[in-house]
Scaffold this active site. Structure first.
Site, short mmCIF file in Angstrom:
data_model
loop_
_atom_site.label_atom_id
_atom_site.label_comp_id
_atom_site.label_asym_id
_atom_site.label_seq_id
_atom_site.Cartn_x
_atom_site.Cartn_y
_atom_site.Cartn_z
N ARG A 169 0.88 -1.19 0.00
CA ARG A 169 0.00 0.00 0.00
C ARG A 169 0.90 1.21 0.00
O ARG A 169 1.68 1.41 0.94
CB ARG A 169 -0.93 0.00 1.21
CG ARG A 169 -1.67 1.32 1.37
CD ARG A 169 -2.80 1.30 2.36
NE ARG A 169 -3.95 0.60 1.83
CZ ARG A 169 -5.20 0.71 2.31
NH1 ARG A 169 -5.43 1.49 3.36
NH2 ARG A 169 -6.18 0.03 1.78
N HIS B 155 -7.28 1.13 -6.68
CA HIS B 155 -7.53 0.27 -5.51
C HIS B 155 -8.24 -1.01 -6.00
O HIS B 155 -9.41 -1.24 -5.71
CB HIS B 155 -8.39 1.02 -4.49
CG HIS B 155 -8.42 0.41 -3.13
ND1 HIS B 155 -7.68 -0.71 -2.78
CD2 HIS B 155 -9.13 0.75 -2.01
CE1 HIS B 155 -7.93 -1.01 -1.51
NE2 HIS B 155 -8.80 -0.15 -1.03
N GLN C 147 -10.14 -3.60 -3.64
CA GLN C 147 -11.48 -3.20 -3.20
C GLN C 147 -12.53 -3.57 -4.25
O GLN C 147 -13.63 -4.01 -3.92
CB GLN C 147 -11.51 -1.69 -2.94
CG GLN C 147 -12.86 -1.18 -2.45
CD GLN C 147 -13.18 -1.65 -1.04
OE1 GLN C 147 -12.36 -1.52 -0.14
NE2 GLN C 147 -14.38 -2.18 -0.85
N ASP D 93 -16.99 7.57 -2.14
CA ASP D 93 -15.77 7.42 -1.33
C ASP D 93 -15.51 8.77 -0.67
O ASP D 93 -16.16 9.77 -1.02
CB ASP D 93 -14.61 7.00 -2.26
CG ASP D 93 -13.32 6.66 -1.52
OD1 ASP D 93 -13.34 6.52 -0.28
OD2 ASP D 93 -12.27 6.55 -2.20
N CYS E 289 -16.36 2.02 0.07
CA CYS E 289 -15.22 1.15 0.42
C CYS E 289 -14.86 1.26 1.90
O CYS E 289 -14.24 0.36 2.44
CB CYS E 289 -14.02 1.47 -0.46
SG CYS E 289 -13.37 3.14 -0.25
N ARG F 299 -13.99 -8.38 1.44
CA ARG F 299 -12.55 -8.17 1.26
C ARG F 299 -11.80 -9.44 1.66
O ARG F 299 -10.85 -9.85 1.01
CB ARG F 299 -12.06 -7.00 2.14
CG ARG F 299 -12.66 -5.63 1.83
CD ARG F 299 -12.22 -5.09 0.49
NE ARG F 299 -10.79 -4.96 0.33
CZ ARG F 299 -10.04 -3.94 0.78
NH1 ARG F 299 -10.60 -2.94 1.40
NH2 ARG F 299 -8.73 -3.91 0.56
N1 NVA Z 1 -9.74 6.93 -1.72
C1 NVA Z 1 -9.42 6.50 -0.39
C2 NVA Z 1 -9.73 5.05 -0.22
C3 NVA Z 1 -9.47 4.53 1.17
C4 NVA Z 1 -9.71 3.03 1.29
C5 NVA Z 1 -7.96 6.79 -0.09
O1 NVA Z 1 -7.12 6.59 -0.97
O2 NVA Z 1 -7.66 7.23 1.01
N1 CP Z 2 -11.39 0.18 2.05
C1 CP Z 2 -10.15 0.03 2.54
O1 CP Z 2 -9.20 -0.22 1.81
O2 CP Z 2 -10.07 0.13 3.89
P1 CP Z 2 -8.72 0.22 4.75
O3 CP Z 2 -8.08 1.56 4.40
O4 CP Z 2 -9.20 0.16 6.16
O5 CP Z 2 -7.83 -0.91 4.39
#
Ligand code: NVA
Ligand code: CP
Length: 299
Positions: free
Chosen positions: A102, A129, A132, A217, A257, A285
């Site tokens: 990540r 992502h 997801q 989101d 998500c 997930r």
């Molecule tokens: N768009 C958000 C998704 C979090 C799971 C981010 O990148 O923070």
């Molecule tokens: N939706 C998602 O990826 O959640 P987290 O940031 O908690 O992993």
């Protein structure tokens, strides 16, 4: 060896079979059966950003399949002290069987994959992502059957999640109506590649009308915290409301998500209401990532 950096790393057939397998693994777990094809296998998980769902889904998932996960953050690895990504990828991939990353920048993830001997999974980057989306598509199909030919409305920021929805629409053949404020549209090249699958809208009600699913989101993603205030102003009018759900229709689903901000991108009565499937989506997930790991390691 295959990486999973975006949904484009899968063919439509591979994606559909992964979704099917995820639902099978969910049934196996519900029956209380042990399914341990990854005994002795190790997953390395590199997190530059916070996570609840992704970390737990991968860590619990590999444990349930007989393997083990190692959580690595820049704070307590040499990555945080400047060891190059290339070197970290070379070293980790000589020790583990699979790596999830990540990262703030998608380029870091690509660099990691280029120097890894084992499959690399995108656990979220600034651009995409895809993990997801596996859970989201699985959830839609479990509730409503095949997504092919259906209509999905994306309301809010043209961000990493939106980009992965665009890829999904193109691969699986459904319509995606994207409503964003003008300065927050998704990547135009990605939209162009999706052809007729994706339409852009200024008016969220127009995008929502008749949609089988409305999804959204956060307005400020991880790494955009300092833009929070500007974004709150820019996104006024893009909150998913009961009126939007009504425009979509009584059979329309709501997904997010998570984590969610009630009262910002979605009203509490929608996310906590009868059309919302966010808890199934979050649970999936686990099952979707088990299917992904099983496929990447055992083929
Ligand atoms: N768009 C958000 C998704 C979090 C799971 C981010 O990148 O923070
Ligand atoms: N939706 C998602 O990826 O959640 P987290 O940031 O908690 O992993």
């Amino acid at each position: 060896m295959r990486h999973f950096l975006t949904l484009n790393d899968l063919t439509a057939e591979e994606l559909e079979s992964l979704l099917k397998r995820a639902t099978e693994l969910k049934r196996i777990r519900a029956r209380g059966e042990f399914h341990q094809p990854l005994r002795g296998r190790v997953l390395g998980m590199v997190f530059e950003k916070s996570s609840t769902r992704t970390r737990v889904a991968f860590e619990a998932g590999i444990a349930q399949m007989g393997g083990h996960a190692i959580f690595l953050s820049p704070r307590d690895t040499q990555l945080g002290r400047g060891e190059p990504v290339e070197d970290t990828a070379r070293v980790l991939s000589r020790m583990v069987d699979l790596i999830m990353v990540r990262t703030f920048s998608h380029e870091t993830l690509e660099c990691f994959a280029d120097h890894s001997r084992v499959p690399v999974i995108n656990g979220l980057s600034d651009r995409f992502h895809p993990c997801q989306l596996l859970a989201d598509l699985q959830t839609f199909q479990e509730h409503r059957g095949p997504i092919r030919g259906r209509a999905v409305a994306w309301i809010g920021d043209g961000n990493n999640m939106c980009h992965s929805w665009i890829n999904a629409a193109r691969i699986l053949g459904f319509r995606l109506h994207v409503a964003t404020p003008p300065g927050y549209r998704p990547d135009p090249d990605l939209v162009a590649t999706a052809g007729q699958a994706v339409t852009l809208h200024d008016d969220p009600m127009e995008a929502a009308a008749g949609a089988d699913l409305i999804t959204t989101d956060v307005w400020a993603s991880m790494g955009q915290e300092e833009e929070q205030k500007t974004r709150m102003e820019a996104f006024a009018g893009f909150c998913v409301t009961p009126a939007m759900m009504k425009a979509a229709g009584p059979d329309s689903l709501f997904m997010h998500c998570l984590p969610a901000h009630r009262g910002e991108e979605v009203e509490a009565t929608v996310i906590d209401g009868p059309q919302s499937v966010v808890w199934d989506e979050a649970e999936n997930r686990l099952h979707a990532h088990k299917a992904l790991m099983e496929w990447l390691i055992t083929g």
